[in-house]
Each structure stands twice: as structure tokens, then as C-alpha cells.
Write a protein that holds these residues in place. Sequence first.
Motif, PDB file in Angstrom:
ATOM      1  N   THR A   1      17.920  -5.015   7.165  1.00 58.54           N
ATOM      2  CA  THR A   1      17.280  -3.928   6.439  1.00 58.54           C
ATOM      3  C   THR A   1      15.807  -3.871   6.846  1.00 58.54           C
ATOM      4  O   THR A   1      15.259  -4.931   7.186  1.00 58.54           O
ATOM      5  N   THR A   2      15.116  -2.721   6.914  1.00 62.12           N
ATOM      6  CA  THR A   2      15.582  -1.373   6.617  1.00 62.12           C
ATOM      7  C   THR A   2      15.780  -0.615   7.905  1.00 62.12           C
ATOM      8  O   THR A   2      14.967  -0.770   8.821  1.00 62.12           O
ATOM      9  N   SER A   3      16.755   0.232   7.946  1.00 62.32           N
ATOM     10  CA  SER A   3      17.066   0.952   9.176  1.00 62.32           C
ATOM     11  C   SER A   3      16.585   2.388   9.111  1.00 62.32           C
ATOM     12  O   SER A   3      16.478   2.967   8.037  1.00 62.32           O
ATOM     13  N   HIS A   4      16.321   2.942  10.288  1.00 64.34           N
ATOM     14  CA  HIS A   4      15.979   4.363  10.373  1.00 64.34           C
ATOM     15  C   HIS A   4      17.190   5.102  10.942  1.00 64.34           C
ATOM     16  O   HIS A   4      17.800   4.624  11.906  1.00 64.34           O
ATOM     17  N   PRO A   5      17.538   6.263  10.377  1.00 58.87           N
ATOM     18  CA  PRO A   5      18.721   6.983  10.877  1.00 58.87           C
ATOM     19  C   PRO A   5      18.656   7.244  12.379  1.00 58.87           C
ATOM     20  O   PRO A   5      19.684   7.226  13.057  1.00 58.87           O
TER      21      PRO A   5
ATOM     22  N   PHE B   1      11.668   7.457  -5.439  1.00 59.33           N
ATOM     23  CA  PHE B   1      10.238   7.395  -5.740  1.00 59.33           C
ATOM     24  C   PHE B   1       9.668   8.797  -5.872  1.00 59.33           C
ATOM     25  O   PHE B   1      10.131   9.722  -5.197  1.00 59.33           O
ATOM     26  N   LYS B   2       8.622   8.918  -6.707  1.00 60.10           N
ATOM     27  CA  LYS B   2       7.846  10.167  -6.711  1.00 60.10           C
ATOM     28  C   LYS B   2       6.942  10.131  -5.495  1.00 60.10           C
ATOM     29  O   LYS B   2       6.362   9.073  -5.193  1.00 60.10           O
ATOM     30  N   TYR B   3       6.797  11.254  -4.822  1.00 61.29           N
ATOM     31  CA  TYR B   3       5.867  11.301  -3.689  1.00 61.29           C
ATOM     32  C   TYR B   3       4.469  10.894  -4.172  1.00 61.29           C
ATOM     33  O   TYR B   3       3.982  11.383  -5.190  1.00 61.29           O
ATOM     34  N   SER B   4       3.853   9.987  -3.426  1.00 67.11           N
ATOM     35  CA  SER B   4       2.519   9.506  -3.783  1.00 67.11           C
ATOM     36  C   SER B   4       1.581   9.839  -2.614  1.00 67.11           C
ATOM     37  O   SER B   4       1.854   9.461  -1.470  1.00 67.11           O
ATOM     38  N   ILE B   5       0.505  10.546  -2.916  1.00 73.00           N
ATOM     39  CA  ILE B   5      -0.442  10.934  -1.852  1.00 73.00           C
ATOM     40  C   ILE B   5      -1.084   9.686  -1.265  1.00 73.00           C
ATOM     41  O   ILE B   5      -1.635   8.859  -1.995  1.00 73.00           O
TER      42      ILE B   5
ATOM     43  N   HIS C   1       0.825  -1.215   0.000  1.00 68.33           N
ATOM     44  CA  HIS C   1       0.000   0.000   0.000  1.00 68.33           C
ATOM     45  C   HIS C   1       0.859   1.265   0.000  1.00 68.33           C
ATOM     46  O   HIS C   1       0.355   2.367   0.158  1.00 68.33           O
ATOM     47  N   ILE C   2       2.165   1.084  -0.180  1.00 67.20           N
ATOM     48  CA  ILE C   2       3.086   2.192   0.086  1.00 67.20           C
ATOM     49  C   ILE C   2       2.891   3.343  -0.904  1.00 67.20           C
ATOM     50  O   ILE C   2       2.998   4.495  -0.543  1.00 67.20           O
ATOM     51  N   ARG C   3       2.593   2.997  -2.159  1.00 71.88           N
ATOM     52  CA  ARG C   3       2.300   4.033  -3.156  1.00 71.88           C
ATOM     53  C   ARG C   3       1.027   3.648  -3.901  1.00 71.88           C
ATOM     54  O   ARG C   3       0.650   2.482  -3.909  1.00 71.88           O
ATOM     55  N   GLU C   4       0.433   4.649  -4.551  1.00 70.44           N
ATOM     56  CA  GLU C   4      -0.872   4.435  -5.175  1.00 70.44           C
ATOM     57  C   GLU C   4      -0.842   3.292  -6.186  1.00 70.44           C
ATOM     58  O   GLU C   4      -1.706   2.429  -6.198  1.00 70.44           O
TER      59      GLU C   4
ATOM     60  N   VAL D   1      17.370   8.258   3.558  1.00 73.14           N
ATOM     61  CA  VAL D   1      17.423   9.658   4.020  1.00 73.14           C
ATOM     62  C   VAL D   1      16.155  10.398   3.599  1.00 73.14           C
ATOM     63  O   VAL D   1      15.721  11.320   4.253  1.00 73.14           O
ATOM     64  N   GLN D   2      15.580  10.019   2.473  1.00 77.08           N
ATOM     65  CA  GLN D   2      14.345  10.579   1.868  1.00 77.08           C
ATOM     66  C   GLN D   2      14.565  11.910   1.173  1.00 77.08           C
ATOM     67  O   GLN D   2      14.039  12.141   0.095  1.00 77.08           O
ATOM     68  N   SER D   3      15.310  12.834   1.789  1.00 83.56           N
ATOM     69  CA  SER D   3      15.561  14.128   1.143  1.00 83.56           C
ATOM     70  C   SER D   3      16.879  14.679   1.673  1.00 83.56           C
ATOM     71  O   SER D   3      17.273  14.368   2.810  1.00 83.56           O
TER      72      SER D   3
END
Length: 452
Positions: free
Chosen positions: A241-245, A340-344, A48-51, A270-272
Motif C-alpha cells: 500500500t498505497t497504489s496509484h491506479p 476526507f474533506k478537501y483541504s486547501i 502535512h496532508i491536511r490542515e 480513486v479520489q472521485s
Amino acid sequence: MSRYHVKSFGCQMNVYDSERMGDLLAAEGHVAVDSPDGADIVVLNTCHIREKAAEKLYSDIGRLKKPRADGSRPVIVAAGCVAQAEGAEIGRRAPAVDVIVGPLAYHNLPELLKQAAAIPEDARGARWGRAIDTDMPAIPKFAHLPARRHQGASAFLTVQEGCDKFCTFCVVPYTRGGETSRPQADLVAEAEALVAAGAVEITLIGQNVNAYDGGAAGTDSLPLLIARLAEIPGLQRIRYTTSHPRDMTRALIEAHRDIPKLMPYLHLPVQSGSSQVLKAMNRAHTRESYLATLAELRSVRPDIALSGDFIVGFPGETEADFADTLRIVAEVGYAQAYSFKYSIRPGTPAALMPDQVPEPVKEERLARLQAAITAGAHDFNKASVGRRTEILLERPGRKPGQLIGKTPWLQSAVVEIPGAKIGDLIAVEITAGQPNSVEAVPLFTPAERTAA
Ligand code: SAM
Ligand code: SF4
């Protein structure tokens, strides 16, 4: 006895869950088949992570519900995060679904299939005509699963599930619930069984795997678990995997120095690259704190290969913010990364934020970011030329005689080694670096290695 097929979408957590649903069905006497075409039961383990990920469920259901030549159609199970998020709504949109089961409740799959089978034929597809379980039970499903049947050199092991971080773009805390860890003793037992069945590499997985705390008592940690698993004879490689900073502790960083079986690779999204965007994402780390963590890691394990996740076009992301993302890619020198493109995602805070970025801008930024990531990965692979290392052979290559293995840095390595087989660890020298792989030559043939 029925034939079943489990189709997995999305992350490694789903790959693990799909395998475990297969274990449950096999324990009931059902038999796995490779394709949905001949199956009596088809489980769609959704993401469900992206549309787009969610839309795949509905297009698959559309195909599966069409009657076959003999008039039959399979029992359709919607599992995974879309099932959790949409629940009974799936039945309204796709009445052909017989069972809806969430990722925390799938240990009940055999019972749900029995319930669905008891529904009269003419009521199937009617509003009440399906079995649903999207509970988030306090007792974890793992205690109810049969022994693992995994065969193969490399295996996933779920050690932690769920997320308490609530990044403003993400559905995971809503679909997978809060962070819960499995007890160390259970994990050691499962890992020993995997090794006894031939696994030489285990990847510990979790939505935030480095938040692992051992469960109820909360006195364990991922580095302690890794140290314990490293004692298992026959287990050669450990990954996670996956780790959070936010959860990259000093002890975990030092494990990369102190535990030889822990591979020199870290996926740390990092995301951004913009601290302003990170704040709006509720990431709990900044550009600077992220870079400081990587510097600490490199000080204890200079050869560590780094990977990450990026989202472009988060609401309010300016061209200057995006330039910060491109800069961080250049600065870190990722061995690989996902973007990834941001998905609402309905129900998440970012869905309601102003300044949503237009689709063409997202697409253009994604293309620039992916070009930068690919160039960086190519550089990393070229810089590996001349390294002598071991690769774990995983699958046949495209050309006859070729095999593909993984280096410690998770690069795909293409080799030709007569007499070698999947699952072998082979000493090689890397001879060329491509954008997505390396080429290697064996340092010994399997026969020479045995003789030595
Ligand atoms: N827990 C991990 C972390 O904190 O980085 C990530 C797990 S998430 C299942 C995998 C990746 O999906 C995220 O790192 C993020 O890049 C991406 N993702 C999550 N929500 C997204 C969204 N709404 N739009 C685009 N990508 C998204
Ligand atoms: Fe999603 Fe953020 Fe949790 Fe990762 S940390 S699973 S991105 S909410």
C-alpha cells in the motif's frame, strides 16, 4: 543516556520512519519510553496532508514546552512532512523547537541532537538556536540507518518513497520529493531480518508503492519484488500500500492470481467518481479506466477486497459530480474506504482554483459518503459469513479472553481461542459480519493444531 519518545502522525510511511528514528536513537544508547511525559527527547513525526494534521504539531509543542515540576522540558524535535514543508518557519512560529528534520534527512538525527545540545541554554529558542536539516539528499537515508529492532508478527517495509504524479490537491511531491525505490537486495535483507525477528506478515509501503522500480537501474518491479520476498521461508503474508491506479500493471494484477502469499486486498484510491473532477485533480485515470482495472483484478482474483480514498468538495465539484462518487461506491462494493474533506494546501495548484466548495457543503457530502462507505463495508462483512479462512492474531480484544486478528481481506476478526497468542495464524470460520469487523470461531484449538 536519555529517554526518548517518538509520536507518529499520519500515514504508514510515518509509522515506519518513526520506528527507524527510534532505531537511530537506541543505537546511540537512548531508551524508549511510552509517553512524552517522562521523556528527555520528544520527536513529533508530523503529517502535512491536511490542515488539521499540521495544527496538531503546534498544539503538541505548546504542551511540551511548559516547564515540568522540576523546571525541565524535553528537547523537542519536529520531524516529518510539516518540518519539510515549513522548515525554519516552524522555529519562528514555535521557538521552543530544538531540531527540525525532514523525512529524507532523519538519518542525521543523532548529529542534529548533538548540534542542538551544543547551543547555549540562553540561545535556545532564539532564531539561530536550533539544528535544521530539510535537505533532500541524493544518497538515500536507508544506507545510513542501523539494523531494525522491530518485534512483532506484522511489519511495515518502505520500498519506495516520493511521488512524481503531482495531483493538484496534494503536498506529497513537495514534502517527500520525487519517486525513488530501494534496491531489491536491501529489501530482501531487511525482510529476512524482520522474519528472523518473528514477523510473519510484511506490508510493503510507499507513497506510490506500485511505481516501485528497484532504484538506480530501474529494471525491477513490484510484482518481481513480491515474488522474490514470497520465497523467504517463514514469511506467510505479503501486502502492499498505497497504489496509484496509473501504475496497476498487468503483471501486478496477475501476481494476485499467481502468488499465494500475496493477500487478496488492494487499496486503490480513486479520489472521485467524476471523470471531470479527476481531470481537474490531474489524476491520470478516469472513472472508466479505474473501473476497468478493478474488473481485470476481479477476473483473476474474484474474492479480492477493495479499498480506496475519496476527497469530497474538491474545487468545482458539483452535486452531479458528487452523485458520481456515491455511484462508484455502490458499483465497486468497497470492503472499506477512507474519505476526507478537501483541504486547501498552500503551494498546490488546487489552492488557487476558483469555485472552492463551502465548508458546510463539504461536511454534508462527507457525511453522506461515509454513510454509504459504512453500509458497503457492513455488506462486505455480512457476505463473508460462512467463509473458512486463517486469521493472524494481532492484539487483545476488548473483553477478557478475546483476541483480534486479521483475515486475508484485512477485516478485523474477533475470536476467543484459549491458548492462542499474538502472532499465531489460526484457522477460523466467520460467523457474523459487523460494520467494522467480523466475528469468528476457531476450527481447531492451538493444541489440536499442534497435534495434527
Ligand atoms: N499516493 C496515494 C494516491 O495517489 O492515492 C495517496 C497518498 S496521500 C498521502 C493519502 C490520501 O490523502 C490521498 O489518497 C487523498 O485522498 C488524501 N489527500 C491528499 N491531499 C489531500 C487534501 N489536500 N485534502 C484532503 N485529502 C487529501
Ligand atoms: Fe499525492 Fe497524487 Fe502523489 Fe498520491 S499520487 S501522493 S495523491 S500527488
